[in-house]
Design an enzyme around this catalytic site. Structure first.
Site: not given
Length: 587
Positions: A514-515
Site C-alpha cells: 500500500h504505497n
C-alpha cells in the site's frame, strides 16, 4: 530511429484497475484509446487455469506475477543522511506487472476511507489544534467523501463487493461498520460466510465493548452479474488470493469485471510488453504530445495523443512524472515542490494467539474473508488525551493455510529439527492471527525522487525512496497494539504474542503493498501535483490516477478509493475537459 505511430485521442500508461476503468469510460464517450502495458497479457482462463493457479512455489515464493528488479529496481534509505542502495529483491511491497497490475494478485479488501480522512488537515486542526500535527505534512484531498460517494458506489457495484452497510443515508445499520460514512445503498452482495477464527474474534471483540463487522470483500459471496453484464462466480474458499490470480472468476479484478467488455471495443487497443520511457512534452513544457516507449521487439516508438493518462502503479506514476519533467520535484530541505511529496505507506502490527484443542482449518480461507474492528481507526475515537493522531483497523482475516509459508509456532520454538516439526504440527490448526493496519501520515522527510547514482537498463535514474515510520505513527501503532492485547486476553488461549512497530523501516520483510503519495491531489498547486480532478497543474492534458494521489494513507487498504478516483477522473474528463480542453481548476 524512432517509429512515429498514428495519433490517438488518449494514451493510457498501465492497464490495471484504473487504466481499465478509464479506458472503458472514455471509449464509451467515443474516444480512440490505446493502453500501453509493460508486462504481459494475462487472461483468467489461460493464465490462472484451475489446474495450476494454486501453485504456491511459483506465485507466492518465486513471485511470478510481480515486478522483478531486472525490469525496474528502486533504491531506498530511511533518511537523507544515508546513501540509498538498490533493493535487490522486492520484499516489503510487491508491485505487480502485466495486464491487471496489482489488482490481479490482491486479497480483495475494499474500503471507503472515513469522511474525515478526506479533509484530514482541516479536521484535525479544528478538533485538536494545529500543534497536534506540527511535525506532519498531512493535507486535505481537495475532494470530499460526499462528492466521491457515487464513485465509490460505482466501483463497488462494478466489482460485486460482499459486505454489510453500517450507515445507509445517515441511519446506522446493525451488523455493519457504525463508523463509516453514509452510503446511498447496500453493498451489491451480502457478507461472506464466516469461518471459525473470525467468528471467535468477533465474539471476543464484542465481549469488551467493540463493534466488529464483516470485512468488505472482493471475494464474492454469491454469483454475480455486474452492470457491464459480466458474470462472476461464488468464492470457493480455496485460500489462494494474495499473490495469485483467481481461477474461479470469484475475485474482482480488471480481468473479471471490465476487460471482457473493453477488449471487444473497436476503439480500444492494448499493447503489452511495451515500456513507456517518458511523456513527450511540447517545447514549452506545458502540453503533452504523447509518450515514447520501447515495444516488445526493442524498437523505440512515439505514440502521439491528445490526452495522456498515467495509470501505472503509484510509484511508477511518480517516476514517470519526474523523468518527464512534469511538475517541480519536491525538496525536503525547503519543503517546496510537489512531485515526490508526501510519500506514505502503512503502519502494521500482528498478534498470534496459540490455543490447544482448536481446529481453525486455516486452509479454508479467502483474501478478505474476516471480521474488522474500526473503533480505533482514523479519528473514530477521541485523541485529545493521547500523544498521536491517526489509528488502525484491527482485522482477523485468515487468508490461507498454504503448505510452504504457513507455519505458525510460538516463540522459543527451534527453527529446525524434530522439536520444530512437532510445534508446526501442533500449532497449524490451533493458531488464530489478527493484525492492525494503521494509518501512515505524511512527514516532511518522507518523499520520492530520482536516484543520483543508479540507473535502469535504459539509462534512466531509478526511483529513490526516503522513508521511515514517523514518531507519531509509531506511538499510534503501539497504542493500538495495547488494544490488541485486550482482545487477545478476551480470546483466551494458552499464549498470545502481540507485535509492535519500531523505527527503522526495513525493505526486506513483506509488510504491505500500500504505497501512496508522491503525486498528491489538492487545491493548491504549491503543495499538490494534481488538482482535485487528478489533472496535472502544470500539463493540463495529463491526468495521474492512482494511490499516488493520496496526500497520506488511512488505516485501510487503498483499492476502494483508487477505484473511486478512477471514476471521478473519468467523469471530469468526459463531462468537463472534453467540452473545453484546458485547466479544470484555475490556480
Amino acid at each position: 530511429m524512432v517509429k512515429k505511430l498514428p495519433r490517438k485521442d488518449v494514451v493510457i500508461v498501465g492497464l490495471g484497475w484504473t487504466g481499465a476503468i478509464l479506458a472503458h469510460e472514455l471509449t464509451d464517450a467515443g474516444l480512440d484509446v490505446v493502453a500501453i502495458e509493460r508486462g504481459p497479457w494475462r487472461d483468467t482462463a489461460t493464465d490462472f487455469n484451475v489446474a495450476y493457479a494454486p501453485d504456491e512455489l511459483r506465485y507466492a515464493i518465486r513471485k511470478d506475477l510481480f515486478l522483478q528488479p531486472a525490469q525496474e529496481a528502486m533504491t531506498m534509505r530511511n533518511n537523507i543522511s544515508q546513501t540509498a542502495l538498490p533493493m535487490r529483491d522486492y520484499g516489503s511491497f510487491l508491485p505487480g506487472t502485466g495486464v491487471g497490475g496489482a489488482g490481479t494478485h490482491w486479497n480483495g479488501h475494499t474500503w471507503r476511507f472515513f469522511p474525515s480522512d478526506f479533509v484530514l488537515k482541516t479536521h484535525l486542526t479544528e478538533r485538536y489544534g494545529a500543534g497536534r500535527i506540527a511535525d506532519l505534512t498531512v493535507q486535505d484531498w481537495g475532494v470530499t467523501y460526499d462528492e466521491l460517494e457515487n464513485s465509490f458506489d460505482r466501483f463497488e457495484y462494478l466489482a460485486g463487493i460482499s459486505g454489510k452497510a453500517g450507515n445507509l443515508n445517515g441511519k446506522i445499520e446493525a451488523g455493519g461498520n457504525p463508523f463509516e460514512g453514509p452510503r446511498s445503498r447496500e453493498y451489491p452482495l451480502p457478507p461472506m460466510q464466516m469461518t471459525y477464527a473470525p467468528t471467535l474474534f468477533a465474539e471476543a471483540a464484542r465481549s469488551i465493548g467493540l463493534h466488529p463487522f464483516p470485512t468488505p470483500s472482493a471475494n464474492l459471496s454469491k454469483a454475480y452479474v455486474n452492470p457491464l453484464g459480466i458474470a462472476m462466480g461464488q468464492c470457493t474458499f480455496c485460500g489462494f488470493c494474495e499473490r495469485f490470480g483467481c481461477a474461479n472468476y470469484s475475485k474482482s479484478s480488471a480481468h473479471t469485471t471490465i476487460l471482457p467488455v473493453l477488449m471487444r471495443k473497436s476503439n480500444f487497443e492494448a499493447r503489452t510488453e511495451c515500456e513507456v520511457l517518458k511523456v513527450d512534452l511540447a517545447p514549452d513544457g506545458k502540453t503533452a504530445k504523447g509518450v515514447t516507449y520501447v515495444d516488445v521487439t526493442g524498437e523505440l516508438c512515439e505514440q502521439p495523443a491528445d490526452i495522456v493518462l498515467l495509470n501505472a502503479y503509484g510509484l511508477h506514476n511518480v517516476r514517470l512524472m519526474l523523468l518527464s519533467k512534469i511538475g517541480t520535484p519536491y525538496d525536503p530541505a525547503t519543503g517546496t515542490g510537489t512531485v515526490g511529496r508526501n510519500y506514505a505507506y502503512q503502519t502494521n502490527a500482528s498478534t498470534q494467539v496459540f490455543f490447544e484443542g482448536k481446529n481453525f482449518n486455516p486452509f479454508i480461507a479467502a483474501g478478505a474473508l474476516g471480521q474488522t474492528v474500526d473503533d480505533y481507526n482514523g479519528d473514530a475515537f477521541d485523541h485529545a488525551a493521547l500523544d498521536f493522531v491517526g489509528g488502525a483497523g484491527i482485522n482477523c482475516i485468515p487468508t490461507n493455510g498454504r503448505p510452504i509459508a504457513y507455519r505458525p509456532t510460538p516463540p522459543g520454538t527451534p527453527r529446525w529439527g524434530s522439536a520444530w516439526k512437532k510445534a508446526a504440527k501442533e500449532n497449524y490448526g490451533n493458531t488464530l492471527t489478527f493484525s492492525s493496519q494503521g494509518s501512515s501520515y505524511a512527514a516532511r522527510g518522507n518523499y520520492l525522487d530520482l536516484d543520483p547514482t543508479y540507473k535502469d537498463r535504459f539509462g534512466r535514474p531509478l526511483l529513490r525512496m526516503t522513508f521511515d515510520f514517523p514518531d507519531n505513527d509509531i506511538r499510534m501503532s503501539n497504542w493500538v497494539s495495547d488494544r490488541m492485547q485486550q482482545i487477545a486476553t478476551a480470546l483466551g488461549g494458552k499464549q498470545a504474542v502481540v507485535g509492535r512497530t519500531r523505527k527503522g523501516w526495513n525493505s526486506v520483510p513483506y509488510q504491505s503493498t500500500h504505497n501512496t503519495g508522491g503525486a498528491i491531489m489538492g487545491t493548491d498547486p504549491n503543495t499538490s501535483a494534481v488538482n482535485r480532478h487528478l489533472q496535472s497543474w502544470d500539463v493540463p492534458n495529463v491526468f495521474v490516477v492512482g494511490a499516488s494521489a493520496f496526500p497520506q494513507n488511512a488505516g485501510k487498504n487503498p483499492t476502494g478509493p483508487v477505484g473511486a478516483l478512477a471514476f471521478w477522473a473519468a467523469d471530469a474528463i468526459r463531462n468537463h475537459y472534453l467540452k473545453n480542453p484546458g485547466k479544470l481548476v484555475q490556480a
